[in-house]
Design an enzyme around this catalytic site. Structure first.
Site, PDB file in Angstrom:
ATOM      1  N   HIS A   1       0.839  -1.208   0.000  1.00 24.87           N
ATOM      2  CA  HIS A   1       0.000   0.000   0.000  1.00 24.87           C
ATOM      3  C   HIS A   1       0.873   1.257   0.000  1.00 24.87           C
ATOM      4  O   HIS A   1       0.694   2.148  -0.851  1.00 24.87           O
ATOM      5  CB  HIS A   1      -0.908  -0.009   1.231  1.00 24.87           C
ATOM      6  CG  HIS A   1      -1.778   1.200   1.369  1.00 24.87           C
ATOM      7  ND1 HIS A   1      -3.137   1.173   1.105  1.00 24.87           N
ATOM      8  CD2 HIS A   1      -1.505   2.475   1.751  1.00 24.87           C
ATOM      9  CE1 HIS A   1      -3.640   2.372   1.315  1.00 24.87           C
ATOM     10  NE2 HIS A   1      -2.665   3.188   1.712  1.00 24.87           N
ATOM     11  N   GLU A   2       1.807   1.330   0.943  1.00 26.93           N
ATOM     12  CA  GLU A   2       2.637   2.528   1.048  1.00 26.93           C
ATOM     13  C   GLU A   2       3.613   2.644  -0.122  1.00 26.93           C
ATOM     14  O   GLU A   2       3.827   3.741  -0.654  1.00 26.93           O
ATOM     15  CB  GLU A   2       3.403   2.530   2.377  1.00 26.93           C
ATOM     16  CG  GLU A   2       2.514   2.589   3.619  1.00 26.93           C
ATOM     17  CD  GLU A   2       1.652   3.832   3.669  1.00 26.93           C
ATOM     18  OE1 GLU A   2       2.016   4.845   3.036  1.00 26.93           O
ATOM     19  OE2 GLU A   2       0.607   3.793   4.336  1.00 26.93           O
TER      20      GLU A   2
END
Length: 222
Positions: A24-25
């Site tokens: 995600h990051e």
């Protein structure tokens, strides 16, 4: 829930959670770099190394305290946000949309991958509950993360999506809420507003879509 079951549950969720937050990051940083902002890349955040994204309090301490404190009824956590200088994007208003969507989009892709893996394991005759439950946990964790992050209030990804879509005036007004956004979201979570009016309906829709996409594979495996 006894201690052995707690350890087993933590072990089942550990790998899906690490992948969920890491990808995600990293996805935010990768898309930001693609559109002209190298901030995350220069800080080493466009990486699949989970230690670059883990926040000791938000990723480890807070979820554990909430899990044990509520008997597993409520768990919340967060990773270190990837730094993005939105003004450095080639087209800040348009590109912010894609940077914001990258994180939840990566979680939806991971949910699909865990679903495919679940059916492949079943198709190969693997019945070990630990691996099957890990796949189900992977789907759940990523759907929860995607839907929660799409809540339309900054600093969540959904808030950035909304500010990029609104006309300039309303967009600026919404962006001014960002310093207090986390506290507003937490208040809405604790009062059940986010869960009842956002999470449950959108999670049901998301799982229905995943089920439809995976149905050919399910039918093939029989």
């Amino acid at each position: 829930m006894d201690f052995a079951n707690i350890i087993q549950t933590v072990a089942i969720y550990a790998i899906p959670v690490l992948f969920a937050i890491t990808v995600h990051e990293a996805a935010h940083g990768y898309v930001a770099r693609h559109f002209g902002d190298n901030t995350a890349a220069m800080l080493g955040r466009v990486t699949l190394n989970p230690f670059k994204h883990i926040d000791p309090v938000g990723t480890i301490l807070m979820p554990l305290l909430l899990y044990f404190g509520t008997g597993g009824a409520f768990v919340f956590g967060y990773a270190k946000p990837v730094p993005v200088r939105f003004g450095q994007l080639r087209n800040p208003r348009r590109d912010t949309l894609w940077v914001a969507l990258a994180g939840p989009g990566s979680n939806l892709a991971q949910a699909l991958i865990w679903g495919v893996l679940l059916y492949l394991l079943v198709g190969m005759g693997i019945t070990e509950p630990f691996f099957l439950e890990m796949c189900r946990a992977g789907m759940l964790v990523n759907v929860v993360m995607a839907v929660f992050n799409l809540f339309p209030l900054p600093p969540l990804d959904g808030g950035r999506v909304l500010t990029s879509l609104l006309p300039p005036g309303p967009s600026m007004a919404l962006s001014r809420l960002e310093p207090w956004g986390f506290f507003i979201v937490m208040a809405l979570v604790l009062t059940g507003v986010v869960s009842n009016l956002w999470m449950r309906p959108l999670m049901n829709v998301t799982f229905s879509i995943l089920g439809a996409v995976l149905s050919p594979l399910k039918a093939l495996i029989g």
